[in-house]
Design a protein around this motif. Structure first.
Motif, PDB file in Angstrom:
ATOM      1  N   MET A   1       0.845  -1.196   0.000  1.00 39.58           N
ATOM      2  CA  MET A   1       0.000   0.000   0.000  1.00 39.58           C
ATOM      3  C   MET A   1       0.878   1.244   0.000  1.00 39.58           C
ATOM      4  N   PHE A   2       0.602   2.162  -0.893  1.00 35.93           N
ATOM      5  CA  PHE A   2       1.366   3.407  -1.026  1.00 35.93           C
ATOM      6  C   PHE A   2       0.985   4.368   0.095  1.00 35.93           C
ATOM      7  N   THR A   3       1.963   4.891   0.835  1.00 33.77           N
ATOM      8  CA  THR A   3       1.723   5.784   1.971  1.00 33.77           C
ATOM      9  C   THR A   3       2.502   7.080   1.776  1.00 33.77           C
ATOM     10  N   PRO A   4       2.267   8.109   2.628  1.00 34.48           N
ATOM     11  CA  PRO A   4       3.047   9.349   2.519  1.00 34.48           C
ATOM     12  C   PRO A   4       4.550   9.122   2.612  1.00 34.48           C
ATOM     13  N   ASP A   5       4.975   8.111   3.376  1.00 31.93           N
ATOM     14  CA  ASP A   5       6.411   7.837   3.481  1.00 31.93           C
ATOM     15  C   ASP A   5       7.001   7.370   2.152  1.00 31.93           C
ATOM     16  N   ASP A   6       6.143   6.826   1.284  1.00 27.51           N
ATOM     17  CA  ASP A   6       6.603   6.337  -0.017  1.00 27.51           C
ATOM     18  C   ASP A   6       6.632   7.432  -1.082  1.00 27.51           C
ATOM     19  N   ALA A   7       6.088   8.593  -0.777  1.00 26.38           N
ATOM     20  CA  ALA A   7       5.983   9.656  -1.775  1.00 26.38           C
ATOM     21  C   ALA A   7       7.372  10.101  -2.230  1.00 26.38           C
ATOM     22  N   PRO A   8       7.553  10.353  -3.517  1.00 26.96           N
ATOM     23  CA  PRO A   8       8.861  10.798  -4.003  1.00 26.96           C
ATOM     24  C   PRO A   8       9.242  12.149  -3.428  1.00 26.96           C
ATOM     25  N   LYS A   9      10.516  12.323  -3.172  1.00 27.19           N
ATOM     26  CA  LYS A   9      11.024  13.566  -2.589  1.00 27.19           C
ATOM     27  C   LYS A   9      11.698  14.387  -3.693  1.00 27.19           C
ATOM     28  N   VAL A  10      11.039  15.457  -4.109  1.00 27.97           N
ATOM     29  CA  VAL A  10      11.633  16.309  -5.137  1.00 27.97           C
ATOM     30  C   VAL A  10      12.453  17.437  -4.522  1.00 27.97           C
TER      31      VAL A  10
ATOM     32  N   LYS B   1      -2.459   2.225  -6.309  1.00 31.22           N
ATOM     33  CA  LYS B   1      -2.014   2.550  -4.950  1.00 31.22           C
ATOM     34  C   LYS B   1      -2.031   1.336  -4.030  1.00 31.22           C
ATOM     35  N   GLU B   2      -2.856   0.341  -4.351  1.00 34.11           N
ATOM     36  CA  GLU B   2      -2.930  -0.852  -3.509  1.00 34.11           C
ATOM     37  C   GLU B   2      -1.616  -1.636  -3.526  1.00 34.11           C
ATOM     38  N   GLY B   3      -0.830  -1.453  -4.570  1.00 33.00           N
ATOM     39  CA  GLY B   3       0.441  -2.131  -4.631  1.00 33.00           C
ATOM     40  C   GLY B   3       0.327  -3.569  -5.122  1.00 33.00           C
ATOM     41  N   ILE B   4       1.380  -4.348  -4.918  1.00 30.00           N
ATOM     42  CA  ILE B   4       1.502  -5.712  -5.432  1.00 30.00           C
ATOM     43  C   ILE B   4       1.297  -6.703  -4.292  1.00 30.00           C
TER      44      ILE B   4
END
Length: 482
Positions: free
Chosen positions: A1-10, A378-381
């Protein structure tokens, strides 16, 4: 599951610090123009430097106030089962809002009416992934401008029992909206304990809080309703042409609004809003879905989390004038940034066309389908034994045809997403089916969704009280205007 911690850091930590420090320098040295006396008096009493309408903020006070805002908050509509939580990557999706025009293939592009508004509200209510609605989904231009906000808020309260964003716009309209939310949601004490609605607050970029928005901000904070503090930044027009320079103004404006709200009522729920896009210098119009907007959305998410504020960002934003390849491409780019940023609250997630000037029924269907696919992504694999499928791989062996596998037949409906809108017939089959384009399929889809609408009903006594309040306030507003 995709979370805020997984968000890319630009932005690196050093770059976040640089933007933060520049924003505080702007507020402390340049200041903001505050064009409403009660707000000036409040800020002066809190120890900020006031010279005429110019306020230079004390940075220590500002950060002390911002820290009082909650990191998450709930909104409880008239049906408590539809309560939403905002924050921590909540991804609340809302339809388009604020458009003066509406369009569909059957009736064409036209000025919005209250009947169009009712229809769009029913469409959004019937869409499962839309969990929060927005007053003025299209402007009801057939109603008087001074009082139409109540008709559009009532359109939501009567036709839906989901959470919603009230009309807002100025102080008296916000107060009307809050009173209507209180009637619908169990009284003023109930909505002050858990907000019954939210209000979008836009400073006048760059660096101005005018009377209308200042009054609306303070009215919302006094009632402890949700505040969506959103600078509207056009790179090259209302902000520097550079992304980093624009972000420093975004921080300054968002934090100043949050600080004012906390000075009025500590703990008032506030969102850090990001609405940033470049200006097309050829036309003077906003250009959505471009790299600068994508980066702005991703950077805004990082900044909001630095301050511990829920993030309003992204949407299915497009500049295109028709439901075509341009609009789809621009919206897809905007939505990729929205989902990768792990946004908490997404206005204009469905139906936005023509730079927001038009609420499109076909675009609504297209955007809902894209959002549904992003949610699936977003659910992921999955990594259960059944999904790893080692036993099935051993059973099928080399050159196996999984189309005839019991494993495939048992799970394809669950694991393979098959879009009802993006179809895959071969050319000859598609030609035999009438060469139907995406716009026609989207036309059929929104009609199908609308047909599934079920009236949630409303308590007769609550409905009567709402109607009586609206009638009374319309008389008072007309008298005041005269």
């Amino acid at each position: 599951m995709f979370t805020p911690d997984d968000a890319p850091k630009v932005l690196t930590e050093e770059q976040l610090d640089t933007i933060h420090e520049q924003a505080l320098t702007i507020l402390e040295d340049v200041g903001m123009d505050i064009l409403w006396d009660p707000a000036l008096e409040l800020l002066g009493a809190e120890g900020n430097k006031v010279e005429g309408t110019r306020v230079r903020f004390d940075r220590a006070w500002l950060m002390e106030m911002v820290a009082k805002a909650p990191t998450t908050f709930s909104v409880r509509p008239r049906n408590p089962e539809n309560e939403i939580m905002v924050g921590d990557g909540s991804l609340v999706l809302l339809p388009v809002g604020g458009s003066p025009f509406v369009s569909d293939l059957d009736r064409g592009r036209r000025s919005g009416t209250i009947a169009d508004h009712d229809e769009l509200i029913k469409l959004a209510h019937a869409t499962d992934i839309i969990t929060c609605l927005q007053s003025a989904t299209v402007e009801a231009q057939d109603l008087p401008v001074m009082t139409r906000h109540m008709d559009m808020d009532y359109s939501i309260l009567r036709n839906s029992d989901k959470a919603y964003v009230a009309y807002g716009g100025t102080g008296y309209k916000v107060r009307d909206s809050i009173e209507m939310a209180a009637i619908a949601c169990g009284g003023r004490a109930a909505i002050e304990e858990i907000p019954g609605t939210m209000v979008v607050i836009n400073p006048i970029s760059p660096l101005v809080w005018d009377e209308r928005m200042s009054d609306a901000l303070i009215a919302t904070a006094e009632a402890n309703q949700g505040l969506i503090v959103t600078p509207f930044l056009l790179a090259g027009a209302t902000a520097p042409v550079s992304i980093s320079g624009s972000l420093s103004i975004q921080v300054a404006e968002a934090l100043s609004g949050t600080a004012i709200a906390q000075a009025v009522r500590p703990g008032t729920p506030c969102m850090y809003g990001s609405f940033f896009t470049p200006l097309d210098m050829r036309t003077g119009a906003p250009a959505f879905g471009l790299p600068q907007g994508v980066l702005g959305t991703l950077a805004g998410a990082q900044l909001s989390r630095r301050y511990g504020l829920p993030y309003r960002g992204g949407g299915a934003l497009a500049s295109g004038n028709a439901v075509d390849g341009q609009a789809a491409s621009e919206s897809a780019n905007s939505l990729w940034a929205t989902f990768l940023a792990a946004s908490d609250f997404v206005l204009h997630a469905a139906g936005w066309l023509e730079g927001g000037l038009t609420a499109s029924f076909e675009k609504f269907a297209l955007d809902v389908e894209m959002c549904r696919e992003f949610l699936k992504t977003k659910e992921g694999i999955g990594f259960t034994d059944e999904e790893l499928a080692l036993d099935e791989i051993e059973h099928m062996g080399p050159a196996g045809m999984y189309l005839e596998s019991a494993h495939t037949m048992g799970h394809f409906r669950e694991w393979l997403y098959m879009s009802p809108l993006f179809t895959t017939p071969d050319f000859n089959t598609w030609q035999a089916m009438g060469e139907e384009g995406l716009d026609r399929r989207a036309n059929a889809m929104w009609k199908q969704i609308l047909e599934s609408y079920e009236d949630p009903g409303i308590d007769d006594a609550v409905d009567e009280e709402l109607r009586e309040f609206i009638a009374k306030r319309k008389e008072e507003t007309v008298d005041d205007d005269e």
